[in-house]
Motif scaffolding. Sequence first.
Motif, PDB file in Angstrom:
ATOM      1  N   ASN A 125     -30.514  16.871 -44.485  1.00 47.00           N
ATOM      2  CA  ASN A 125     -31.316  17.308 -45.024  1.00 47.00           C
ATOM      3  C   ASN A 125     -32.865  17.703 -43.993  1.00 47.00           C
ATOM      4  O   ASN A 125     -33.656  18.120 -45.154  1.00 47.00           O
ATOM      5  N   ALA A 126     -33.331  17.985 -43.099  1.00 50.36           N
ATOM      6  CA  ALA A 126     -34.461  17.533 -42.335  1.00 50.36           C
ATOM      7  C   ALA A 126     -35.391  16.648 -42.389  1.00 50.36           C
ATOM      8  O   ALA A 126     -36.454  17.019 -41.899  1.00 50.36           O
ATOM      9  N   ARG A 175     -28.186  11.700 -35.164  1.00 45.00           N
ATOM     10  CA  ARG A 175     -28.002  10.770 -36.425  1.00 45.00           C
ATOM     11  C   ARG A 175     -28.737   9.358 -36.229  1.00 45.00           C
ATOM     12  O   ARG A 175     -29.297   8.863 -37.097  1.00 45.00           O
ATOM     13  N   THR A 225     -31.360  18.826 -37.145  1.00 42.21           N
ATOM     14  CA  THR A 225     -32.189  18.391 -37.589  1.00 42.21           C
ATOM     15  C   THR A 225     -31.071  17.597 -38.921  1.00 42.21           C
ATOM     16  O   THR A 225     -29.757  17.808 -38.498  1.00 42.21           O
TER      17      THR A 225
HETATM   18  N1  ASP Z   1     -27.329  19.659 -41.660  1.00 45.04           N
HETATM   19  C1  ASP Z   1     -28.656  19.040 -42.140  1.00 45.04           C
HETATM   20  C2  ASP Z   1     -29.600  19.420 -41.912  1.00 45.04           C
HETATM   21  O1  ASP Z   1     -29.845  19.623 -40.859  1.00 45.04           O
HETATM   22  C3  ASP Z   1     -27.805  17.386 -42.085  1.00 45.04           C
HETATM   23  C4  ASP Z   1     -26.929  16.716 -40.956  1.00 45.04           C
HETATM   24  O2  ASP Z   1     -26.007  17.780 -40.380  1.00 45.04           O
HETATM   25  O3  ASP Z   1     -26.452  15.629 -41.295  1.00 45.04           O
HETATM   26  O4  ASP Z   1     -30.758  18.633 -42.249  1.00 45.04           O
END
Ligand code: ASP
Length: 257
Positions: free
Chosen positions: A39-40, A220, A36
Amino acid sequence: MEYSRGKLIYEGKAKRLFEVDGHPEWILQEFKDSLTAFNALKKGSFENKGALNRDITSMVFKFLEKRGIPSHRVADIGTNEMVTEKLNMLKVEVVVRNVLAGSTAKKFGIEEGTPLEKPLVEFYYKDDALADPFISDDQALMMKVCRSQSELDELKSVALKVNEGLMTFFGDAGLRLIDFKIELGRNANGTVVLADEITPDSCRLWDKKTGEKMDKDRFRRDLGNVAESYQEVAERLKQSFLKSQSQTLAQSQEIKS
Ligand code: ASP
Ligand code: ADP
Ligand code: TMP
């Protein structure tokens, strides 16, 4: 030793935590295939991700342990599980940056990839509902992350020691460590112990030769080849881990002879 998986305690974004039957001092962590971001808000997954991240975390923790940095790792089981010491987790994520990227590059409008004169340590308050906000030392004390400034300084010093170990370990695998996040907890004696995971989810790793991103930024930022990059990181680390083990063996034989 046999480890019997007990009741599910918690399901997070990347792991599920279980009790270990007969061992209230441990928890079994199952690394999931999901990933994710933001923040998912963004969700994905790929086959074998959990196994790769378990293997990477395990190698990193073993490497750091030899350098005097204790971790929660007790044993690996199956392909994607790790038995760990159950810790009193600190409500903080500690980020160390060697090169500016991500949120701090954006915050100051500085180009991503700008090297820092010395590693920068930052604290983020660990609370998903608040989206893990950046906190100052005084805010960390206000929120009772630690009891005193000297305890916060201890966290910084552990994080910098982890940084030195990771720079060597990843560096030997042809990976440039841009930044990373760790989580820490206290054991029954009150000692600070490295917990959670150290993986391409929690680090920025750029190929030393090409500068290519080899971490969760591929997911991302929709850069493609996410699974291939995690696989490549795991393979390279395996090679440098085996090399570091044979060096240790050669050194111990030299001492004996
Ligand atoms: N750890 C956070 C998430 O899982 C954000 C990220 O790693 O970008 O949403
Ligand atoms: P998240 O909770 O952010 O979604 P994960 O899916 O990785 O993240 O869940 C793992 C959870 O386990 C995290 O909340 C982490 O703080 C916690 N944790 C990691 N190591 C330990 C440990 N040794 N003892 C207790 N809790 C731990
Ligand atoms: P950032 O630049 O987005 O603040 O991220 C810094 C480092 O922390 C990067 O290596 C990714 C890692 N990280 C996590 O492990 N979990 C998170 O929730 C975030 C935001 C970052």
